[in-house]
Design a protein around this motif. Structure first.
Motif, PDB file in Angstrom:
ATOM      1  N   ALA A  83    -119.043 -63.879 -21.889  1.00 51.84           N
ATOM      2  CA  ALA A  83    -118.670 -62.464 -21.845  1.00 51.84           C
ATOM      3  C   ALA A  83    -119.847 -61.576 -21.471  1.00 51.84           C
ATOM      4  N   ARG A  84    -121.035 -62.175 -21.350  1.00 57.80           N
ATOM      5  CA  ARG A  84    -122.234 -61.394 -21.034  1.00 57.80           C
ATOM      6  C   ARG A  84    -123.233 -62.306 -20.335  1.00 57.80           C
ATOM      7  N   LEU A  85    -123.952 -61.751 -19.359  1.00 54.85           N
ATOM      8  CA  LEU A  85    -124.886 -62.563 -18.587  1.00 54.85           C
ATOM      9  C   LEU A  85    -126.054 -61.710 -18.123  1.00 54.85           C
ATOM     10  N   THR A  86    -127.274 -62.204 -18.378  1.00 59.04           N
ATOM     11  CA  THR A  86    -128.485 -61.534 -17.899  1.00 59.04           C
ATOM     12  C   THR A  86    -129.377 -62.561 -17.207  1.00 59.04           C
ATOM     13  N   LEU A  87    -130.292 -62.081 -16.374  1.00 57.96           N
ATOM     14  CA  LEU A  87    -131.206 -62.975 -15.658  1.00 57.96           C
ATOM     15  C   LEU A  87    -132.189 -63.651 -16.601  1.00 57.96           C
ATOM     16  N   GLU A  88    -132.457 -63.032 -17.774  1.00 63.19           N
ATOM     17  CA  GLU A  88    -133.435 -63.576 -18.704  1.00 63.19           C
ATOM     18  C   GLU A  88    -132.967 -64.855 -19.386  1.00 63.19           C
ATOM     19  N   GLU A  89    -131.689 -65.206 -19.224  1.00 59.09           N
ATOM     20  CA  GLU A  89    -131.142 -66.372 -19.914  1.00 59.09           C
ATOM     21  C   GLU A  89    -131.423 -67.684 -19.187  1.00 59.09           C
ATOM     22  N   ARG A  90    -131.993 -67.638 -18.012  1.00 57.90           N
ATOM     23  CA  ARG A  90    -132.164 -68.857 -17.217  1.00 57.90           C
ATOM     24  C   ARG A  90    -133.180 -69.804 -17.849  1.00 57.90           C
ATOM     25  N   LEU A  91    -132.864 -71.104 -17.787  1.00 61.95           N
ATOM     26  CA  LEU A  91    -133.757 -72.149 -18.272  1.00 61.95           C
ATOM     27  C   LEU A  91    -133.847 -73.252 -17.223  1.00 61.95           C
ATOM     28  N   PHE A  92    -134.930 -74.014 -17.257  1.00 67.36           N
ATOM     29  CA  PHE A  92    -135.126 -75.187 -16.404  1.00 67.36           C
ATOM     30  C   PHE A  92    -134.942 -74.861 -14.916  1.00 67.36           C
ATOM     31  N   GLU A  93    -135.491 -73.733 -14.487  1.00 69.15           N
ATOM     32  CA  GLU A  93    -135.378 -73.343 -13.075  1.00 69.15           C
ATOM     33  C   GLU A  93    -136.263 -74.188 -12.171  1.00 69.15           C
ATOM     34  N   GLU A  94    -137.444 -74.568 -12.685  1.00 66.77           N
ATOM     35  CA  GLU A  94    -138.390 -75.336 -11.873  1.00 66.77           C
ATOM     36  C   GLU A  94    -138.299 -76.809 -12.260  1.00 66.77           C
ATOM     37  N   PRO A  95    -138.268 -77.717 -11.271  1.00 70.88           N
ATOM     38  CA  PRO A  95    -138.077 -79.153 -11.549  1.00 70.88           C
ATOM     39  C   PRO A  95    -139.084 -79.745 -12.528  1.00 70.88           C
ATOM     40  N   ASN A  96    -140.338 -79.300 -12.481  1.00 71.45           N
ATOM     41  CA  ASN A  96    -141.387 -79.892 -13.317  1.00 71.45           C
ATOM     42  C   ASN A  96    -141.676 -79.084 -14.585  1.00 71.45           C
ATOM     43  N   THR A  97    -140.849 -78.106 -14.863  1.00 71.51           N
ATOM     44  CA  THR A  97    -141.065 -77.273 -16.035  1.00 71.51           C
ATOM     45  C   THR A  97    -140.708 -78.035 -17.304  1.00 71.51           C
ATOM     46  N   GLN A  98    -141.577 -77.917 -18.302  1.00 70.61           N
ATOM     47  CA  GLN A  98    -141.308 -78.527 -19.598  1.00 70.61           C
ATOM     48  C   GLN A  98    -141.119 -77.425 -20.645  1.00 70.61           C
ATOM     49  N   TYR A  99    -140.308 -77.735 -21.643  1.00 73.18           N
ATOM     50  CA  TYR A  99    -140.045 -76.803 -22.732  1.00 73.18           C
ATOM     51  C   TYR A  99    -140.340 -77.491 -24.052  1.00 73.18           C
ATOM     52  N   ARG A 100    -140.543 -76.675 -25.074  1.00 71.82           N
ATOM     53  CA  ARG A 100    -140.773 -77.198 -26.414  1.00 71.82           C
ATOM     54  C   ARG A 100    -139.647 -76.730 -27.325  1.00 71.82           C
ATOM     55  N   ALA A 101    -139.110 -77.639 -28.129  1.00 75.16           N
ATOM     56  CA  ALA A 101    -138.030 -77.295 -29.045  1.00 75.16           C
ATOM     57  C   ALA A 101    -138.552 -76.406 -30.164  1.00 75.16           C
ATOM     58  N   LEU A 102    -137.835 -75.323 -30.424  1.00 74.76           N
ATOM     59  CA  LEU A 102    -138.205 -74.393 -31.494  1.00 74.76           C
ATOM     60  C   LEU A 102    -137.490 -74.718 -32.799  1.00 74.76           C
ATOM     61  N   ARG A 103    -136.578 -75.689 -32.758  1.00 76.79           N
ATOM     62  CA  ARG A 103    -135.823 -76.122 -33.939  1.00 76.79           C
ATOM     63  C   ARG A 103    -135.212 -77.481 -33.637  1.00 76.79           C
ATOM     64  N   ASN A 104    -134.609 -78.105 -34.606  1.00 73.19           N
ATOM     65  CA  ASN A 104    -133.899 -79.359 -34.363  1.00 73.19           C
ATOM     66  C   ASN A 104    -132.659 -79.096 -33.505  1.00 73.19           C
ATOM     67  N   ILE A 105    -132.425 -79.959 -32.518  1.00 71.83           N
ATOM     68  CA  ILE A 105    -131.332 -79.764 -31.563  1.00 71.83           C
ATOM     69  C   ILE A 105    -130.429 -80.996 -31.587  1.00 71.83           C
ATOM     70  N   ASN A 106    -129.116 -80.769 -31.668  1.00 71.14           N
ATOM     71  CA  ASN A 106    -128.152 -81.867 -31.679  1.00 71.14           C
ATOM     72  C   ASN A 106    -127.793 -82.294 -30.258  1.00 71.14           C
ATOM     73  N   LYS A 107    -127.263 -83.497 -30.118  1.00 68.72           N
ATOM     74  CA  LYS A 107    -126.797 -83.981 -28.823  1.00 68.72           C
ATOM     75  C   LYS A 107    -125.620 -83.125 -28.354  1.00 68.72           C
ATOM     76  N   ASP A 108    -125.582 -82.804 -27.067  1.00 67.99           N
ATOM     77  CA  ASP A 108    -124.531 -81.992 -26.422  1.00 67.99           C
ATOM     78  C   ASP A 108    -124.591 -80.511 -26.821  1.00 67.99           C
ATOM     79  N   GLN A 109    -125.640 -80.100 -27.490  1.00 68.00           N
ATOM     80  CA  GLN A 109    -125.784 -78.689 -27.861  1.00 68.00           C
ATOM     81  C   GLN A 109    -126.196 -77.869 -26.641  1.00 68.00           C
ATOM     82  N   VAL A 110    -125.586 -76.687 -26.470  1.00 69.25           N
ATOM     83  CA  VAL A 110    -125.980 -75.773 -25.398  1.00 69.25           C
ATOM     84  C   VAL A 110    -127.296 -75.104 -25.788  1.00 69.25           C
ATOM     85  N   LEU A 111    -128.287 -75.188 -24.907  1.00 69.19           N
ATOM     86  CA  LEU A 111    -129.615 -74.655 -25.206  1.00 69.19           C
ATOM     87  C   LEU A 111    -129.723 -73.203 -24.757  1.00 69.19           C
TER      88      LEU A 111
END
Length: 233
Positions: A136-164
């Protein structure tokens, strides 16, 4: 019955106006299909896809000619919502601009985890998969994994199939807070190298705070590479 000269004049004026057949006007559903096509590039630029446009019937009595394809614009495209103002402009007709309340049904691209991920773990493209989710809402700031070699760090425990989201992960900086780096600085014309602990994170050429192993007070340093910083005088 005898008509006044004024009534006769208005009657002749109406007869002189061109007759517009209903079949010459764009139907409400045709306008919605046109709006869907015209607005799709805006959503594509936001990594989203527009599935349906539903217009209110407030301007349904206004005829838009079939042979004059109108321009269709949203009032604001920085943030996209499921309910927005939509402007229709027809060049060459008496209609200058029509405004509709539009219901926009769209999906945004999301990333789902392919496994359980522990807090503070490093996440790469191999740990996620692309998917679509109605929004229902979309902004440009929500983008993740735009660059192929970009790495991210988990800020909390994440379950399988969870939307990040950007509340679950953060981009890994070249130098991370708490990381041990080699600090180079000059003292009395002599170049000295000493181990230091990064007190803040930063990319190349960013200025961060570090604590040198032989000092108690933090100093400012410029990030040179993943392991090297240059202490400013």
């Amino acid at each position: 019955m005898k008509l006044s000269s004024s009534a006769v004049f208005h009657f002749l004026l109406l007869c002189a106006l061109p007759v517009v057949n209903a079949s010459d006007c764009m139907s409400h559903s045709e306008l919605e299909i046109l709006a869907l096509s015209k607005l799709q590039p805006i959503f594509s630029a936001h990594e989203a896809r527009l599935n349906q446009v539903i217009l209110d019937s407030g301007n349904a009595t206004q005829c838009i000619s079939q042979d004059m394809e109108p321009e269709v614009n949203l009032a604001d495209v920085d943030t996209l919502f499921s309910k927005m103002w939509l402007d229709v402009f027809v060049s060459g007709q008496n209609v200058k601009s029509l405004r509709y309340t539009a219901e926009l049904i769209f999906e945004k691209q999301v990333w789902r985890s392919t496994r359980k991920i522990s807090n503070n773990s490093v996440i790469s493209l191999g740990d996620v998969k692309s998917d679509w989710q109605e929004s229902a809402r979309l902004t440009l700031e929500e983008r993740l994994f735009e660059e192929p070699n970009t790495q991210y760090r988990a800020l909390r425990n994440i379950n399988k199939d969870q939307v990040l989201t950007n509340k679950d992960v953060a981009k890994v900086k070249l130098v991370e807070t708490g990381q041990t780096v080699l600090a180079t600085y000059r003292s009395g014309g002599i170049t000295i190298e000493v181990k230091a602990r990064a007190l803040s994170s930063g990319e190349q050429h960013d200025t961060i705070a570090v604590l040198l192993s032989n000092q108690r007070e933090p100093v400012k340093a410029v990030v040179q590479s993943r392991m090297d910083v240059y202490v400013q005088e």
